[in-house]
Design a protein around this motif. Structure first.
Motif, PDB file in Angstrom:
ATOM      1  N   ASP A  92       0.968  -1.225  -0.025  1.00 51.05           N
ATOM      2  CA  ASP A  92      -0.005   0.006   0.202  1.00 51.05           C
ATOM      3  C   ASP A  92       0.839   1.301   0.029  1.00 51.05           C
ATOM      4  N   GLY A  93       2.245   1.023  -0.137  1.00 54.16           N
ATOM      5  CA  GLY A  93       3.086   2.257   0.031  1.00 54.16           C
ATOM      6  C   GLY A  93       3.161   3.156  -1.076  1.00 54.16           C
ATOM      7  N   ASN A  94       2.535   2.772  -2.404  1.00 52.22           N
ATOM      8  CA  ASN A  94       2.535   3.538  -3.669  1.00 52.22           C
ATOM      9  C   ASN A  94       1.230   4.180  -3.992  1.00 52.22           C
ATOM     10  N   LEU A  95       0.358   4.176  -2.971  1.00 48.84           N
ATOM     11  CA  LEU A  95      -0.967   4.686  -3.535  1.00 48.84           C
ATOM     12  C   LEU A  95      -1.351   5.983  -2.780  1.00 48.84           C
ATOM     13  N   LEU A  96      -1.474   7.197  -3.309  1.00 46.96           N
ATOM     14  CA  LEU A  96      -1.926   8.281  -2.965  1.00 46.96           C
ATOM     15  C   LEU A  96      -3.484   8.836  -3.285  1.00 46.96           C
ATOM     16  N   VAL A  97      -3.945   9.097  -2.428  1.00 44.24           N
ATOM     17  CA  VAL A  97      -5.210   9.221  -2.635  1.00 44.24           C
ATOM     18  C   VAL A  97      -5.890  11.053  -2.529  1.00 44.24           C
ATOM     19  N   LEU A 138     -13.507   9.945  -4.310  1.00 42.16           N
ATOM     20  CA  LEU A 138     -12.007   9.519  -4.067  1.00 42.16           C
ATOM     21  C   LEU A 138     -11.403   9.121  -5.556  1.00 42.16           C
ATOM     22  N   MET A 139     -10.126   9.572  -5.478  1.00 41.88           N
ATOM     23  CA  MET A 139      -9.433   9.360  -6.976  1.00 41.88           C
ATOM     24  C   MET A 139      -8.003   8.695  -6.356  1.00 41.88           C
ATOM     25  N   GLY A 140      -7.713   7.296  -6.696  1.00 39.97           N
ATOM     26  CA  GLY A 140      -6.545   6.811  -6.351  1.00 39.97           C
ATOM     27  C   GLY A 140      -5.471   6.708  -7.229  1.00 39.97           C
ATOM     28  N   LEU A 141      -4.101   7.310  -6.804  1.00 35.62           N
ATOM     29  CA  LEU A 141      -3.291   7.344  -7.900  1.00 35.62           C
ATOM     30  C   LEU A 141      -2.182   6.269  -7.519  1.00 35.62           C
ATOM     31  N   SER A 142      -1.573   5.482  -8.317  1.00 33.11           N
ATOM     32  CA  SER A 142      -0.607   4.572  -8.204  1.00 33.11           C
ATOM     33  C   SER A 142       0.614   5.149  -8.768  1.00 33.11           C
ATOM     34  N   ILE A 143       1.744   5.097  -7.912  1.00 31.75           N
ATOM     35  CA  ILE A 143       2.998   5.599  -8.035  1.00 31.75           C
ATOM     36  C   ILE A 143       4.036   4.907  -8.210  1.00 31.75           C
ATOM     37  N   ASN A 144       4.948   4.718  -9.048  1.00 36.54           N
ATOM     38  CA  ASN A 144       5.950   3.702  -9.347  1.00 36.54           C
ATOM     39  C   ASN A 144       6.666   3.721  -7.937  1.00 36.54           C
ATOM     40  N   LYS A 145       6.933   2.286  -7.676  1.00 35.29           N
ATOM     41  CA  LYS A 145       7.706   1.893  -6.497  1.00 35.29           C
ATOM     42  C   LYS A 145       9.070   2.368  -6.400  1.00 35.29           C
ATOM     43  N   GLU A 146       9.780   2.331  -7.364  1.00 33.46           N
ATOM     44  CA  GLU A 146      11.313   2.788  -7.526  1.00 33.46           C
ATOM     45  C   GLU A 146      11.324   4.316  -7.217  1.00 33.46           C
ATOM     46  N   GLY A 185      -8.991  22.628  -7.345  1.00 32.95           N
ATOM     47  CA  GLY A 185      -9.839  23.078  -6.174  1.00 32.95           C
ATOM     48  C   GLY A 185     -10.205  24.605  -6.125  1.00 32.95           C
ATOM     49  N   LYS A 186      -8.949  25.226  -6.725  1.00 32.01           N
ATOM     50  CA  LYS A 186      -9.152  26.716  -6.743  1.00 32.01           C
ATOM     51  C   LYS A 186      -9.985  26.963  -7.786  1.00 32.01           C
ATOM     52  N   GLN A 187      -9.978  26.327  -8.898  1.00 38.17           N
ATOM     53  CA  GLN A 187     -11.053  26.637 -10.176  1.00 38.17           C
ATOM     54  C   GLN A 187     -12.380  26.255  -9.976  1.00 38.17           C
ATOM     55  N   ASN A 188     -12.561  25.306  -9.248  1.00 39.97           N
ATOM     56  CA  ASN A 188     -13.960  24.980  -8.610  1.00 39.97           C
ATOM     57  C   ASN A 188     -14.479  25.252  -7.210  1.00 39.97           C
ATOM     58  N   ASN A 189     -13.587  26.085  -6.562  1.00 45.42           N
ATOM     59  CA  ASN A 189     -13.682  26.494  -5.325  1.00 45.42           C
ATOM     60  C   ASN A 189     -14.146  25.704  -4.350  1.00 45.42           C
ATOM     61  N   ILE A 190     -13.321  24.690  -4.367  1.00 45.26           N
ATOM     62  CA  ILE A 190     -13.547  23.271  -3.379  1.00 45.26           C
ATOM     63  C   ILE A 190     -12.250  23.000  -2.870  1.00 45.26           C
ATOM     64  N   GLU A 191     -12.192  22.638  -1.401  1.00 45.56           N
ATOM     65  CA  GLU A 191     -11.034  22.078  -0.687  1.00 45.56           C
ATOM     66  C   GLU A 191     -10.687  20.584  -0.990  1.00 45.56           C
ATOM     67  N   MET A 192      -9.462  20.688  -1.496  1.00 48.54           N
ATOM     68  CA  MET A 192      -8.976  19.131  -1.652  1.00 48.54           C
ATOM     69  C   MET A 192      -8.380  18.600  -0.667  1.00 48.54           C
ATOM     70  N   HIS A 193      -8.360  17.354  -0.604  1.00 49.68           N
ATOM     71  CA  HIS A 193      -7.874  16.608   0.696  1.00 49.68           C
ATOM     72  C   HIS A 193      -6.979  15.474  -0.095  1.00 49.68           C
ATOM     73  N   TYR A 194      -5.740  15.189   0.477  1.00 49.16           N
ATOM     74  CA  TYR A 194      -4.816  14.168   0.096  1.00 49.16           C
ATOM     75  C   TYR A 194      -4.419  13.333   1.288  1.00 49.16           C
ATOM     76  N   SER A 195      -4.381  12.071   1.053  1.00 45.91           N
ATOM     77  CA  SER A 195      -3.875  11.071   1.983  1.00 45.91           C
ATOM     78  C   SER A 195      -3.029   9.999   1.129  1.00 45.91           C
ATOM     79  N   GLY A 196      -2.471   8.860   2.036  1.00 47.28           N
ATOM     80  CA  GLY A 196      -1.721   7.739   1.591  1.00 47.28           C
ATOM     81  C   GLY A 196      -0.260   8.091   1.887  1.00 47.28           C
ATOM     82  N   LEU A 197       0.463   6.787   1.814  1.00 50.05           N
ATOM     83  CA  LEU A 197       1.666   7.006   2.391  1.00 50.05           C
ATOM     84  C   LEU A 197       2.771   7.762   1.219  1.00 50.05           C
TER      85      LEU A 197
END
Length: 327
Positions: free
Chosen positions: A64-69, A162-170, A192-204
């Motif tokens: 789960d170390g390469n997933l950013l949400v 939610l939107m999940g982004l898988s990042i290269n492990k290397e 977020g600025k364009q749509n006047n909405i707060e963005m949230h980020y999580s993941g290792l």
């Protein structure tokens, strides 16, 4: 023994000072080459219950170390202007180097039965590119009817998506991940600025990047702060610039050797090893105070510098050695 060592040091002080200077220059070169560790470091024992639960999770669900949400909360998600902008954001994320895959609502798929071939076909639910409100309403009803995505990509009660982004492990274990995560956050914040909405980020990836940045900056400030505080304490106690400068010089040499040894042995700065240089300062300053106090008292008793130095090393050498070993 310690008396003989003191006499040897005083007799060969010039050679020893030259050797120390050359060795310090060598260590300073390696100290400037020291790098920050970007690998996931374990900071708890293997038998810790929480660590065992985490290992069980990895065995069941994989790494789960390469997933950013990236998360948003809005009741306008299935309105054409917002949805099209959200789709464009997903495409922007796909173009960022090292982002291998993007799991999002616009890219969701449904399974349809192919009776002729007797198999299931994966078809996209939403049209690619810009989509009209009528087509969006039709596709949204299909998407919301699928229980698989409920609680995974959206929460109907809180209007969270939610939107999940898988990042290269290397890349995740290298310095490049800072640029990748920064590019993701930059694109997300622009959305977020364009749509006047707060963005949230999580993941290792996001947490580890923030932690690595904090370790690098806080290590510098903590080290600088410990040296400045030690200098103030020394000035208050000794009221002598020469004694303060001498003590700080000894401590700085210790820090250089510490960082140089870390790099020379092939290690990197981690969350734990970043504490070593400030600890060297904290431990080194009292040693300097002990040695200077003993030298001054011995000099008052003998009236000779050499005898005072021999007495200082003989009396304080063994004490300081075992104190530092215990520390």
């Amino acid at each position: 023994m310690w008396g003989n060592l003191a006499r040897f040091i005083l007799k060969n002080r010039l050679i020893l000072l030259i050797a120390l200077t050359l060795a310090t220059v060598f260590m300073a070169y390696h100290a400037f080459q020291v790098k920050l560790s970007y690998e996931f470091s374990r900071a708890i024992p293997l038998d810790n219950p929480k660590y065992k639960i985490y290992q069980s999770f990895r065995q069941k669900f994989g790494e789960d170390g390469n997933l950013l949400v990236v998360g948003v909360q809005t009741d306008q998600f299935f309105k054409a202007p917002f949805f099209n902008s959200y789709t464009a954001l997903a495409e922007t994320f796909k173009k960022i180097p090292a982002v291998e895959n993007v799991l999002s609502v616009p890219g969701s798929t449904n399974l349809k039965k192919d009776s002729a071939a007797e198999k299931l076909l994966a078809v996209t639910i939403f049209e690619s590119g810009r989509i009209s409100q009528a087509a969006l309403d039709s596709s949204a009803s299909v998407f919301l009817s699928l229980p698989f995505y409920r609680g995974l990509l959206y929460n109907a009660e809180t209007k969270t998506y939610l939107m999940g982004l898988s990042i290269n492990k290397e890349v995740m274990n290298s310095k490049q991940r800072n640029d990748v995560v920064a590019a993701i956050v930059k694109a997300g914040d622009a959305f977020g600025k364009q749509n006047n909405i707060e963005m949230h980020y999580s993941g290792l990836p996001h947490i580890r990047t923030n932690m690595a940045t904090k370790v690098a900056s806080e290590m510098q400030w903590f080290l600088l702060g410990s040296i400045l505080l030690s200098a103030v304490i020394l000035l208050i106690f000794f009221r002598s610039l020469s004694a303060t400068a001498l003590s700080l010089g000894v401590v700085v040499i210790g820090v250089i050797w510490c960082l140089g040894t870390i790099e020379f042995l092939g290690y990197r700065i981690t969350l734990l090893t970043a504490l070593i240089p400030p600890l060297v300062v904290v431990i080194g300053i009292p040693n300097c105070i002990y040695f200077l106090n003993k030298y001054h008292t011995s000099y008052l008793d003998t009236g000779e510098k050499n005898k005072a130095l021999v007495e200082m090393i003989s009396r304080m050498g063994i004490v300081t050695l075992f104190c530092n070993i215990a520390a």
